[in-house]
Design a protein around this motif. Structure first.
Motif, short mmCIF file in Angstrom:
data_model
loop_
_atom_site.label_atom_id
_atom_site.label_comp_id
_atom_site.label_asym_id
_atom_site.label_seq_id
_atom_site.Cartn_x
_atom_site.Cartn_y
_atom_site.Cartn_z
N SER A 59 -8.42 4.66 -0.55
CA SER A 59 -7.95 3.37 0.17
C SER A 59 -6.86 3.49 1.26
O SER A 59 -7.08 2.69 2.39
N GLN A 60 -5.97 4.51 1.22
CA GLN A 60 -5.14 4.68 2.21
C GLN A 60 -5.85 5.21 3.45
O GLN A 60 -5.36 5.07 4.64
N THR A 93 -9.10 -2.50 1.14
CA THR A 93 -8.02 -1.37 0.83
C THR A 93 -6.98 -1.76 -0.23
O THR A 93 -6.78 -0.72 -0.99
N GLU A 133 0.85 -1.01 -0.01
CA GLU A 133 0.09 -0.07 -0.06
C GLU A 133 0.89 1.19 0.03
O GLU A 133 0.69 2.20 -0.71
N GLU A 150 -6.72 2.14 5.44
CA GLU A 150 -5.53 1.13 5.62
C GLU A 150 -4.69 1.39 7.01
O GLU A 150 -4.71 0.42 7.76
N LEU A 190 -14.34 3.24 5.37
CA LEU A 190 -13.54 1.98 5.61
C LEU A 190 -13.23 1.57 7.20
O LEU A 190 -13.20 0.55 7.71
N GLN A 206 -6.50 6.43 -4.58
CA GLN A 206 -5.42 6.02 -3.84
C GLN A 206 -5.47 6.44 -2.47
O GLN A 206 -5.43 5.85 -1.41
N GLY A 210 -12.35 7.78 3.24
CA GLY A 210 -11.87 6.78 3.19
C GLY A 210 -11.70 6.00 4.68
O GLY A 210 -12.04 5.01 4.91
N LEU A 226 -8.37 -1.55 -3.72
CA LEU A 226 -8.68 -0.28 -4.32
C LEU A 226 -7.59 0.54 -4.74
O LEU A 226 -7.39 1.14 -5.63
N MET A 227 -6.37 0.31 -3.84
CA MET A 227 -4.93 0.66 -4.06
C MET A 227 -4.48 0.39 -5.51
O MET A 227 -3.82 1.00 -6.36
#
Length: 434
Positions: free
Chosen positions: A137-138, A99, A34, A141, A83, A134, A79, A102-103
């Motif tokens: 997603s992050q 995650t 990631e 994460e 998430l 990105q 996110g 998506l990344m």
């Protein structure tokens, strides 16, 4: 399924020793991928600026490129919210698998997007969209991965387990900077500008299935009440009962995130300001990644032995507070790789020493029921507001002031605020999880 409650025992992942090791391995390997995917953009910002944000003024082109890097932080709060709630309600495994998927999509989009000369304004739009994906997603994460590491074992080694969150960030940086240095050294500038810069992004997409496989095969047996709770209930508890803590852990992350993105900016800074070769300056990224990879676990294990998180945070952040400005002054007076490399490595050591333990302190400050959501939001807001804009602010401050050490003043102020926030949090190293 055992009866749910809010005790420490009920908030822990019930896994066998072997499964616990696989859970930790799947979390940290996926986390490494990631951070590789997200940060590799930094090392090609100069080229991306020319190809997707053309301008007669090279500084404007560079500022547009780093602004797009910052765009990846805009969607982090969203996110982190969605998430993080998903992780607290449905489990860590499901959120971690999502995650990394998506990344991979965002990284793949950057790898295949045609340049501005080929498709016009659609090119920078697609790059921005990829960075937004990105960032989304992050955003989920960090909180999910860090919470998983904290909870996947007993109290004695919590600091060491969480420190692998930071260590794998360093590993991702090594992969990104190392590959960038290799390509810059082996390809001509024409080949690098034409197609070579895309290879690191393609590599990120190709290795993503490894992380996806590991995370989908994680074993978990959640017995916390949050898995059955509502999103509204989680948010209500987080922003009423734990509002003060939430604000403090957000500010705690400020100093670290500004410092690390400023250090990641050093390759760009070296190329632009000192005219150093691109391949050579990438070694700065490799060295900072290596220091982070080793200093993080060292700090985490030390905090476990001391049963104190705040002590090491004060040491690490305190060293940055007094060392950032002199370091930048010296670099600007003697601009060479032989000077930049050891100085940035030293600064990174103190950053890692404080950050590894601050991650644990942040997680331990919130109960299991709201942990992934709270940490995700706090970290995302801190990174979005301060870290994601650090590189853009650095270029802007140098431009308007003419002072090449202006970024150091900004970073020092952020570190000071984060130290104040840490002093107001309760020590958690000697306490059981809630």
């Amino acid at each position: 399924m055992p009866t749910t409650n809010n005790t420490d025992a009920a908030a822990t992942v019930t896994v066998r020793s072997g499964s616990r090791k696989m859970m930790i391995a799947g979390t940290v390997i996926g986390n490494c991928l990631e951070f590789y995917d997200f940060t590799v953009y930094t090392y090609f910002a100069v080229i991306i600026g020319k190809l997707y944000f053309p301008s007669q003024d090279p500084t404007v082109s560079l500022m547009s490129s780093v602004a797009t890097f910052a765009a990846g932080f805009i969607t982090r709060p969203l996110g982190s919210l969605l998430l993080g709630l998903y992780a607290d309600r449905r489990g860590r495994k499901a959120a971690l698998s999502l995650t990394i998927l998506l990344m991979a999509f965002g990284t793949g989009l950057i790898a295949i997007t045609p340049t501005y000369d080929q498709i016009g304004v659609a090119a920078p739009i697609l790059i921005v969209l990829a960075r937004l994906l990105q960032g989304f997603s992050q955003g989920g994460e960090f909180g999910t991965a860090t919470s998983t590491l904290l909870e996947a074992g007993d109290q004695k080694a919590r600091g060491l387990r969480v420190s692998w969150q930071l260590a794998t960030q360093g590993t991702g940086t090594i992969l990104g900077a190392g590959l960038a240095a290799l390509l810059s050294a082996t390809l001509s500038r024409e080949a690098l500008d034409a197609w070579g810069w895309r290879l690191p992004f393609i590599f990120g997409v190709l290795i993503a299935p490894v992380g996806i496989y590991l995370r989908r095969n994680l074993h978990e047996d959640w017995v916390a009440s949050a898995t059955e709770g509502s999103a509204t209930g989680i948010l209500r508890e987080l922003f009423t009962t734990h509002l003060r803590t939430q604000i403090l852990i957000t500010l705690t992350g400020m100093g670290g995130t500004v410092t690390v993105y400023l250090l990641n900016f050093m390759p760009i800074y070296a190329i632009k300001t000192f005219g150093l070769p691109m391949a050579t300056s990438m070694l700065v990224g490799v060295s900072t990644g290596m220091v982070t990879m080793f200093a993080g676990p060292l700090a985490g294990a030390t905090s476990d032995r001391l049963r104190s998180r705040k002590t090491l945070i004060f040491i690490g952040r305190g060293a940055l507070l007094v060392g950032l400005l002199p370091a930048f002054l010296f670099i600007n007076r003697t601009p060479s790789v032989s000077v930049i490399l050891p100085i940035t490595a030293c600064l990174t050591f103190f950053y890692a020493f404080g950050s590894a333990t601050s991650f644990t302190l942040m997680c331990e400050s919130l109960p299991r029921a709201v942990r992934a959501t709270g940490i995700s939001i706090a970290y995302a807001v801190s990174v979005c507001v301060f870290g994601g804009t650090a590189q853009f602010v650095s270029v802007w401050l140098v431009r308007i002031s003419g002072d090449p050490v202006a970024p150091a003043w900004y970073a020092t102020a952020c570190v000071a605020v984060s130290l104040l926030a840490v002093s107001l949090l309760k020590e958690t190293g000697n306490k059981s999880l809630r």
